[in-house]
Design a protein around this motif. Structure first.
Motif, short mmCIF file in Angstrom:
data_model
loop_
_atom_site.label_atom_id
_atom_site.label_comp_id
_atom_site.label_asym_id
_atom_site.label_seq_id
_atom_site.Cartn_x
_atom_site.Cartn_y
_atom_site.Cartn_z
N ARG A 1 -11.14 -6.35 -8.51
CA ARG A 1 -12.17 -6.91 -9.40
C ARG A 1 -12.73 -8.20 -8.81
O ARG A 1 -13.94 -8.44 -8.84
CB ARG A 1 -11.60 -7.17 -10.79
N TYR A 2 -11.85 -9.03 -8.30
CA TYR A 2 -12.29 -10.30 -7.72
C TYR A 2 -13.25 -10.06 -6.56
O TYR A 2 -14.29 -10.70 -6.45
CB TYR A 2 -11.08 -11.12 -7.27
N TYR A 3 -12.90 -9.14 -5.68
CA TYR A 3 -13.72 -8.86 -4.51
C TYR A 3 -14.85 -7.87 -4.80
O TYR A 3 -15.66 -7.58 -3.92
CB TYR A 3 -12.85 -8.33 -3.37
N GLU A 4 -14.86 -7.33 -6.02
CA GLU A 4 -15.88 -6.36 -6.43
C GLU A 4 -15.91 -5.14 -5.51
O GLU A 4 -16.95 -4.73 -4.99
CB GLU A 4 -17.26 -7.01 -6.52
N VAL A 5 -14.72 -4.58 -5.30
CA VAL A 5 -14.59 -3.37 -4.49
C VAL A 5 -13.87 -2.31 -5.31
O VAL A 5 -13.11 -2.62 -6.23
CB VAL A 5 -13.83 -3.62 -3.17
N ASN A 6 -14.09 -1.08 -4.96
CA ASN A 6 -13.44 0.04 -5.62
C ASN A 6 -12.02 0.19 -5.10
O ASN A 6 -11.79 0.12 -3.89
CB ASN A 6 -14.25 1.33 -5.36
N ILE A 7 -11.08 0.42 -5.98
CA ILE A 7 -9.67 0.55 -5.59
C ILE A 7 -9.48 1.69 -4.58
O ILE A 7 -8.63 1.61 -3.70
CB ILE A 7 -8.76 0.69 -6.82
N ILE A 8 -10.29 2.73 -4.70
CA ILE A 8 -10.21 3.87 -3.77
C ILE A 8 -10.48 3.42 -2.34
O ILE A 8 -9.84 3.88 -1.41
CB ILE A 8 -11.21 4.98 -4.17
N ASP A 9 -11.40 2.48 -2.17
CA ASP A 9 -11.71 1.98 -0.84
C ASP A 9 -10.56 1.17 -0.24
O ASP A 9 -10.42 1.10 0.97
CB ASP A 9 -12.97 1.11 -0.87
N ILE A 10 -9.75 0.58 -1.08
CA ILE A 10 -8.63 -0.22 -0.63
C ILE A 10 -7.41 0.64 -0.27
O ILE A 10 -6.76 0.43 0.73
CB ILE A 10 -8.22 -1.26 -1.70
N VAL A 11 -7.14 1.65 -1.09
CA VAL A 11 -5.93 2.45 -0.88
C VAL A 11 -6.16 3.70 -0.05
O VAL A 11 -5.23 4.42 0.25
CB VAL A 11 -5.25 2.83 -2.23
N SER A 12 -7.38 3.93 0.37
CA SER A 12 -7.69 5.10 1.18
C SER A 12 -6.91 5.07 2.49
O SER A 12 -6.78 4.04 3.12
CB SER A 12 -9.19 5.15 1.46
N CYS A 13 -6.42 6.21 2.90
CA CYS A 13 -5.63 6.30 4.13
C CYS A 13 -6.51 6.49 5.36
O CYS A 13 -6.00 6.53 6.47
CB CYS A 13 -4.64 7.47 4.03
N GLU A 14 -7.77 6.65 5.18
CA GLU A 14 -8.67 6.89 6.32
C GLU A 14 -8.99 5.61 7.04
O GLU A 14 -9.04 4.56 6.61
CB GLU A 14 -9.94 7.56 5.85
#
Length: 60
Positions: A47-60
């Motif tokens: 939320r702070y960085y305004e990014v989607n959690i999927i983009d952070i935990v993605s293994c790609e």
């Protein structure tokens, strides 16, 4: 997370205060040394960085 913080010109102290986390936790997360990050903390950072959690935990 380090790249996000640096690209936004934020200090660890600024992120820690805004997310109500310690600078130590944020530092460990950025270095990949925090193995047991709970979902609520991860969501606060996203939320702070305004990014989607999927983009952070993605293994790609």
């Amino acid at each position: 997370m380090f790249e996000l913080r640096k690209s936004r010109n934020k200090s660890i102290k600024m992120v820690a205060k805004a997310t109500r986390m310690s600078t130590g936790i944020i530092s460990k997360v950025e270095k990949g040394q925090y193995d047991n990050l709970c979902l609520s903390r991860l969501l606060r950072l996203c939320r702070y960085y305004e990014v989607n959690i999927i983009d952070i935990v993605s293994c790609e």
